[in-house]
Scaffold this motif. Structure first.
Motif, short mmCIF file in Angstrom:
data_model
loop_
_atom_site.label_atom_id
_atom_site.label_comp_id
_atom_site.label_asym_id
_atom_site.label_seq_id
_atom_site.Cartn_x
_atom_site.Cartn_y
_atom_site.Cartn_z
N LEU A 103 28.28 -48.73 28.75
CA LEU A 103 28.65 -49.65 29.82
C LEU A 103 29.45 -48.91 30.90
O LEU A 103 29.22 -49.08 32.10
N GLY A 104 30.37 -48.07 30.43
CA GLY A 104 31.16 -47.28 31.38
C GLY A 104 30.30 -46.33 32.18
O GLY A 104 30.48 -46.17 33.40
N ALA A 105 29.32 -45.71 31.50
CA ALA A 105 28.43 -44.79 32.20
C ALA A 105 27.63 -45.53 33.26
O ALA A 105 27.46 -45.04 34.38
N TYR A 106 27.15 -46.73 32.91
CA TYR A 106 26.37 -47.50 33.88
C TYR A 106 27.24 -47.87 35.08
O TYR A 106 26.80 -47.77 36.23
N ALA A 107 28.49 -48.29 34.77
CA ALA A 107 29.39 -48.67 35.87
C ALA A 107 29.64 -47.47 36.78
O ALA A 107 29.64 -47.60 38.01
N ALA A 108 29.85 -46.28 36.17
CA ALA A 108 30.11 -45.09 36.98
C ALA A 108 28.91 -44.76 37.86
O ALA A 108 29.06 -44.43 39.05
N ALA A 109 27.71 -44.87 37.28
CA ALA A 109 26.50 -44.60 38.08
C ALA A 109 26.36 -45.61 39.20
O ALA A 109 25.97 -45.26 40.32
N ALA A 110 26.71 -46.87 38.91
CA ALA A 110 26.60 -47.90 39.94
C ALA A 110 27.57 -47.62 41.08
O ALA A 110 27.25 -47.78 42.25
N VAL A 111 28.79 -47.15 40.73
CA VAL A 111 29.77 -46.83 41.77
C VAL A 111 29.27 -45.65 42.61
O VAL A 111 29.47 -45.60 43.83
N ALA A 112 28.60 -44.70 41.95
CA ALA A 112 28.17 -43.50 42.68
C ALA A 112 26.97 -43.79 43.58
O ALA A 112 26.92 -43.32 44.72
N PHE A 113 25.98 -44.54 43.09
CA PHE A 113 24.73 -44.69 43.82
C PHE A 113 24.62 -46.01 44.57
O PHE A 113 23.89 -46.09 45.55
N GLY A 114 25.33 -47.03 44.09
CA GLY A 114 25.22 -48.34 44.72
C GLY A 114 25.53 -48.32 46.21
O GLY A 114 24.75 -48.83 47.02
N PRO A 115 26.67 -47.71 46.63
CA PRO A 115 27.01 -47.73 48.06
C PRO A 115 25.95 -47.10 48.95
O PRO A 115 25.77 -47.53 50.10
#
Lengths: 242, 221
Positions: free
Chosen positions: B197-209
């Motif tokens: 879950l943490g990995a997904y959140a980190a990826a979302a923070v990196a690529f989402g913007p």
């Protein structure tokens, strides 16, 4: 195949190519489907699944295509986003409903197959779930395109969504596999399934090629229709300006 | 840096102040959590079995609710045009907006999540993990949800469209968080689900913007 987008990126060349390629692929699809279905229906019954094994010839190629079409959609979206190429956008737009249809076909035939085999129309197995998510993604793509009025904006927004989905789908696949192994125990599935005997494999491969050609034909027809629609709209705008 | 801080305080103030952002989200969350026993039946053992998962699903739905306001209001009153013109890259602006969204609605929801889970009959020992999952999942929901909110800018029925776009993208975090909670409830190791879950959140923070900024530029073009 890398020459194909470059060669076909010229709309005139594309229209000239697709004029004969679309019906040709259609004929190939029909011929292959007839051969594949005939071989499939004359193949002996499976010793475990009996007659129901024949659903495989409809179901498995549909499942293959559901993923293949998404790859086509993502590549076309990428090309349309980077090069702002109208034809690539037409291709993406034309591919989405076809992909949704193949995915829907895979889900429905899977349910019909699951009922006699597993005793339930739907099982929350990893594969079934990831195909269902793929279907939802197709629907989201179509819904986004349909609800933005400005066509150029809709094209770019949909392309971004297709690429976000392409990044997300492997994660979905992984997460669903992880989830299913977590809930291990009640699995009704036989590990990796039967290794197919040639008598089943050949009709399946032929049906796969038939589906592929059918998609190729329908895709080209839909792209052509999209090109004509845009030309007609442009002509209407020109006529209105006088 | 001061620009970003000003932007963050603006976002939090807007989300917090006008329209009662966190209150609406928490109220919706409480409503869904109340509906579950009404629909499923009040037997404690049946409810306890689904309590962590139900609280988790309700959280994902509640975080959908406030997404609509993330870009739409700024898009309508022209503030988004000004943000685009500012020297701050739009990607960074989108990052700050999602951070503000998370602070204003994700964090209050994370506080409400253990209460809902315990109210549904989960063991109180789960409360810290429910809180941590909700906090971490809230980041993923905000940053992935922001993509949907940015893509549906200018659309008819924008709010509903955002939900349709975002729900398939929410599948991995829902699975990872639910898996961690489920593993904890049945006494297994929960760390793998939590780490994913943490990995997904980190990826979302990196690529989402990046996706959000591209979608905003497109909507403003």
């Amino acid at each position: 195949m890398s020459w194909a987008p470059a060669f076909l990126s010229n709309p005139e060349r594309f229209m000239a190519f697709s004029r004969w390629a679309a019906p040709m692929f259609g004929v190939i699809a029909v011929v292959l489907a007839v051969i594949g279905l005939w071989l499939g229906f004359t193949a002996p019954d499976d010793y475990q699944q009996g007659q129901t094994v024949r659903i495989m010839y409809i179901h498995v190629p549909a499942a293959w295509l559901s993923m293949f079409v998404y790859v086509c959609l993502a590549v076309a979206s990428f090309l349309s986003l980077i090069f702002r190429h109208v034809l690539a956008d037409c291709a993406a737009q034309a591919a989405a409903p076809l992909g949704a249809a193949f995915t829907f076909l895979a889900l429905v035939t899977g349910a019909l197959w699951g009922r006699p085999m597993w005793g339930a129309y739907w099982v929350w197995d990893a594969r079934l779930t990831s195909v269902l998510v793929l279907f939802l993604l197709y629907l989201a793509y179509i819904a986004l395109r349909a609800s933005l009025d400005d066509e150029a904006k809709a094209a770019r927004a949909a392309a971004i969504l297709a690429l976000v989905g392409a990044i997300n789908l492997p994660i979905v696949k992984f997460s669903v596999d992880w989830w299913n192994t977590l809930h291990q125990g009640a699995s009704v599935f036989r590990g990796d399934g039967p290794t197919l005997a040639p008598v089943f494999l050949w009709p399946l491969l032929i049906m796969g090629l038939a589906y592929m050609s059918a998609f190729g034909s329908l895709w080209l027809v839909r792209i052509r229709g999209e090109v004509w629609r845009r030309r007609a709209e442009a002509a209407a705008v020109r006529a209105a300006r006088g | 840096m001061s620009r970003l801080r000003a932007l963050l305080s603006r976002e939090v103030a807007l989300a917090w102040g006008r329209g009662g952002g966190p209150l609406v989200a928490v109220g919706f969350y409480a409503g869904v959590a109340t509906f579950l026993p009404l629909a499923i039946g009040p037997e404690p053992e049946r409810l306890a079995a689904i309590a962590p998962g139900a609280a988790w699903v309700a959280l994902a739905l509640a975080s959908l609710l406030s997404l609509e306001r993330l870009f739409e209001r700024d898009y309508e009153d022209g503030a988004l045009d000004l943000l685009l013109l500012s020297p701050t890259p739009l990607e960074l602006t989108c990052f700050v907006k999602c951070l503000g969204q998370w602070l204003a609605t994700g964090a209050p929801l994370a506080l409400a999540a253990p209460i809902a889970a315990i109210g549904l009959g989960a063991d109180p020992s789960m409360a810290p993990l429910v809180f941590a999952c909700a906090l971490l999942g809230g980041i993923a929901f905000a940053f992935v949800g922001g993509i949907g909110a940015a893509l549906s800018l200018g659309a008819r029925r924008g709010g509903l469209l955002t939900a349709v776009i975002v729900l398939p993208l929410f599948v991995p975090p829902v699975i990872f968080g639910g898996g961690a909670l489920d593993a904890f409830a049945s006494g297994l190791t929960w760390t793998s689900g939590f780490a994913l879950l943490g990995a997904y959140a980190a990826a979302a923070v990196a690529f989402g913007p990046i996706a959000m900024a591209a979608a905003c530029r497109n909507a403003l073009s």
